[in-house]
Design a protein around this motif. Structure first.
Motif, PDB file in Angstrom:
ATOM      1  N   ASP A 130      -4.868  -6.621  -1.782  1.00 44.90           N
ATOM      2  CA  ASP A 130      -5.378  -5.938  -0.589  1.00 44.90           C
ATOM      3  C   ASP A 130      -5.070  -4.435  -0.659  1.00 44.90           C
ATOM      4  O   ASP A 130      -5.923  -3.599  -0.326  1.00 44.90           O
ATOM      5  CB  ASP A 130      -4.742  -6.520   0.674  1.00 44.90           C
ATOM      6  N   ALA A 131      -3.844  -4.117  -1.096  1.00 44.16           N
ATOM      7  CA  ALA A 131      -3.440  -2.707  -1.187  1.00 44.16           C
ATOM      8  C   ALA A 131      -4.287  -1.950  -2.197  1.00 44.16           C
ATOM      9  O   ALA A 131      -4.697  -0.806  -1.953  1.00 44.16           O
ATOM     10  CB  ALA A 131      -1.959  -2.618  -1.573  1.00 44.16           C
ATOM     11  N   LEU A 132      -4.600  -2.585  -3.326  1.00 44.18           N
ATOM     12  CA  LEU A 132      -5.415  -1.933  -4.346  1.00 44.18           C
ATOM     13  C   LEU A 132      -6.829  -1.669  -3.840  1.00 44.18           C
ATOM     14  O   LEU A 132      -7.436  -0.638  -4.174  1.00 44.18           O
ATOM     15  CB  LEU A 132      -5.450  -2.782  -5.619  1.00 44.18           C
ATOM     16  N   ARG A 133      -7.367  -2.561  -3.035  1.00 44.12           N
ATOM     17  CA  ARG A 133      -8.695  -2.320  -2.460  1.00 44.12           C
ATOM     18  C   ARG A 133      -8.673  -1.099  -1.538  1.00 44.12           C
ATOM     19  O   ARG A 133      -9.598  -0.284  -1.545  1.00 44.12           O
ATOM     20  CB  ARG A 133      -9.176  -3.560  -1.697  1.00 44.12           C
ATOM     21  N   ARG A 134      -7.614  -0.982  -0.753  1.00 46.84           N
ATOM     22  CA  ARG A 134      -7.481   0.179   0.135  1.00 46.84           C
ATOM     23  C   ARG A 134      -7.336   1.470  -0.671  1.00 46.84           C
ATOM     24  O   ARG A 134      -7.934   2.505  -0.344  1.00 46.84           O
ATOM     25  CB  ARG A 134      -6.277   0.010   1.065  1.00 46.84           C
ATOM     26  N   LEU A 135      -6.541   1.410  -1.731  1.00 47.38           N
ATOM     27  CA  LEU A 135      -6.328   2.591  -2.566  1.00 47.38           C
ATOM     28  C   LEU A 135      -7.597   2.990  -3.304  1.00 47.38           C
ATOM     29  O   LEU A 135      -7.827   4.175  -3.563  1.00 47.38           O
ATOM     30  CB  LEU A 135      -5.180   2.339  -3.548  1.00 47.38           C
ATOM     31  N   GLU A 136      -8.427   2.008  -3.611  1.00 50.13           N
ATOM     32  CA  GLU A 136      -9.714   2.316  -4.238  1.00 50.13           C
ATOM     33  C   GLU A 136     -10.614   3.056  -3.252  1.00 50.13           C
ATOM     34  O   GLU A 136     -11.290   4.027  -3.614  1.00 50.13           O
ATOM     35  CB  GLU A 136     -10.393   1.031  -4.714  1.00 50.13           C
ATOM     36  N   SER A 137     -10.599   2.641  -1.993  1.00 48.42           N
ATOM     37  CA  SER A 137     -11.407   3.331  -0.981  1.00 48.42           C
ATOM     38  C   SER A 137     -10.854   4.725  -0.699  1.00 48.42           C
ATOM     39  O   SER A 137     -11.593   5.627  -0.284  1.00 48.42           O
ATOM     40  CB  SER A 137     -11.462   2.515   0.321  1.00 48.42           C
ATOM     41  N   ASP A 138      -9.552   4.928  -0.952  1.00 51.82           N
ATOM     42  CA  ASP A 138      -8.927   6.251  -0.808  1.00 51.82           C
ATOM     43  C   ASP A 138      -9.174   7.138  -2.020  1.00 51.82           C
ATOM     44  O   ASP A 138      -8.716   8.286  -2.051  1.00 51.82           O
ATOM     45  CB  ASP A 138      -7.411   6.108  -0.618  1.00 51.82           C
ATOM     46  N   TYR A 194       0.835  -1.201   0.000  1.00 50.18           N
ATOM     47  CA  TYR A 194       0.000   0.000   0.000  1.00 50.18           C
ATOM     48  C   TYR A 194       0.871   1.252   0.000  1.00 50.18           C
ATOM     49  O   TYR A 194       0.642   2.187  -0.778  1.00 50.18           O
ATOM     50  CB  TYR A 194      -0.903  -0.028   1.226  1.00 50.18           C
ATOM     51  N   THR A 195       1.889   1.282   0.848  1.00 47.07           N
ATOM     52  CA  THR A 195       2.763   2.448   0.958  1.00 47.07           C
ATOM     53  C   THR A 195       3.527   2.697  -0.341  1.00 47.07           C
ATOM     54  O   THR A 195       3.632   3.831  -0.816  1.00 47.07           O
ATOM     55  CB  THR A 195       3.751   2.263   2.125  1.00 47.07           C
ATOM     56  N   VAL A 196       4.051   1.624  -0.921  1.00 46.68           N
ATOM     57  CA  VAL A 196       4.842   1.757  -2.149  1.00 46.68           C
ATOM     58  C   VAL A 196       3.971   2.226  -3.313  1.00 46.68           C
ATOM     59  O   VAL A 196       4.322   3.175  -4.031  1.00 46.68           O
ATOM     60  CB  VAL A 196       5.533   0.428  -2.504  1.00 46.68           C
ATOM     61  N   ILE A 197       2.824   1.593  -3.503  1.00 45.50           N
ATOM     62  CA  ILE A 197       1.968   1.939  -4.645  1.00 45.50           C
ATOM     63  C   ILE A 197       1.395   3.340  -4.480  1.00 45.50           C
ATOM     64  O   ILE A 197       1.361   4.125  -5.431  1.00 45.50           O
ATOM     65  CB  ILE A 197       0.838   0.901  -4.814  1.00 45.50           C
ATOM     66  N   ARG A 198       0.974   3.667  -3.271  1.00 47.47           N
ATOM     67  CA  ARG A 198       0.463   5.015  -3.023  1.00 47.47           C
ATOM     68  C   ARG A 198       1.540   6.058  -3.312  1.00 47.47           C
ATOM     69  O   ARG A 198       1.271   7.096  -3.935  1.00 47.47           O
ATOM     70  CB  ARG A 198      -0.004   5.153  -1.574  1.00 47.47           C
ATOM     71  N   GLY A 239       3.573  10.781  -9.084  1.00 44.55           N
ATOM     72  CA  GLY A 239       3.363  10.904 -10.515  1.00 44.55           C
ATOM     73  C   GLY A 239       4.038   9.820 -11.325  1.00 44.55           C
ATOM     74  O   GLY A 239       3.998   9.837 -12.556  1.00 44.55           O
ATOM     75  N   GLU A 240       4.661   8.848 -10.655  1.00 43.45           N
ATOM     76  CA  GLU A 240       5.299   7.745 -11.365  1.00 43.45           C
ATOM     77  C   GLU A 240       4.254   6.884 -12.071  1.00 43.45           C
ATOM     78  O   GLU A 240       4.524   6.282 -13.115  1.00 43.45           O
ATOM     79  CB  GLU A 240       6.121   6.908 -10.380  1.00 43.45           C
ATOM     80  N   LEU A 241       3.074   6.833 -11.472  1.00 44.23           N
ATOM     81  CA  LEU A 241       1.928   6.169 -12.087  1.00 44.23           C
ATOM     82  C   LEU A 241       0.894   7.254 -12.374  1.00 44.23           C
ATOM     83  O   LEU A 241       0.092   7.616 -11.508  1.00 44.23           O
ATOM     84  CB  LEU A 241       1.346   5.104 -11.151  1.00 44.23           C
TER      85      LEU A 241
END
Length: 219
Positions: A45-53, A9-13, A19-21
């Motif tokens: 799991d991280a993508l689900r959290r990022l979707e809620s964010d 989650y921390t890395v992808i966020r 702006g890397e993604l």
């Protein structure tokens, strides 16, 4: 959540916020798992959290993409932030400790130094601006307010605002911080809330002007 999920989650966020993604990028669980050095389950799991964010969106085919922002999304983000940060400033004005006021002065001095050179130091501006607003939020003493604001402040549209500031906007931001400090030193809640509302609204217009200019140039 597992430690691996938190790490992913921390890395992808961080990649999204930096702006890397960029907006619209399709996210591959396999590629992200390699980047984060974890299995695909923590990435999922991280993508689900990022979707809620609201940092990513999921298509009807269940593919994940970095969220893009419409003009309405941008204005909503700043409207909500203005309301919440004004409330934080209002609460902080009657609760802030002298040491916290001094910490605000310290960070605003560093902001002043960061923007004084021929070429403004935007990373230093961002770091100290973040610290400045975090002190206010801490002084407000509301965990619910902190939770709501953290999600808004970390959205890419807000993070990118300073990247679009010209010198005049950087100097105005610094001056508005000085006014906030004066309001906190006086314990004036209405004054602090008013300055904070204007501070965030001006940031919105600075972002919108730069965003519109970039879009026009690309056409």
């Amino acid at each position: 959540m597992s430690r691996a999920s938190d790490h992913a989650y921390t890395v992808i966020r961080g990649m999204i916020l930096a702006g890397e993604l960029p907006p619209g990028t399709q996210l591959s669980e396999e590629a992200l798992a390699l980047r984060c050095e974890v299995s695909r389950t923590p990435v999922r799991d991280a993508l689900r959290r990022l979707e809620s964010d609201l940092l990513i969106r999921r298509s009807e085919s269940q593919r994940s993409f970095v969220a893009d922002w419409s003009d309405d999304d941008i204005e909503d983000a700043f409207e909500l932030r203005a309301m919440l940060e004004a409330q934080a400033a209002r609460r902080a004005a009657t609760r802030i400790a002298p040491a916290q006021v001094e910490a605000l002065r310290h960070h605003n001095r560093l902001i002043g130094a960061a923007i004084a050179g021929e070429r403004p130091d935007i990373p230093a501006f961002l770091d100290n601006n973040r610290a400045f607003h975090e002190i206010i939020l801490t002084a407000a003493g509301s965990s619910r307010l902190a939770s709501l604001l953290t999600r808004l402040i970390e959205q890419p549209v807000v993070w990118r605002t300073a990247q679009n500031y010209d010198r005049e906007n950087l100097q105005r931001s610094h001056h508005e911080h000085e006014e906030l400090i004066a309001a906190f030193a006086r314990g004036d809640a209405a004054w602090a809330a008013s300055i904070m509302t204007g501070h965030i609204r001006r940031a919105f217009h600075a972002y919108l002007d730069a965003y519109t200019a970039q879009r026009t140039a690309a056409e």
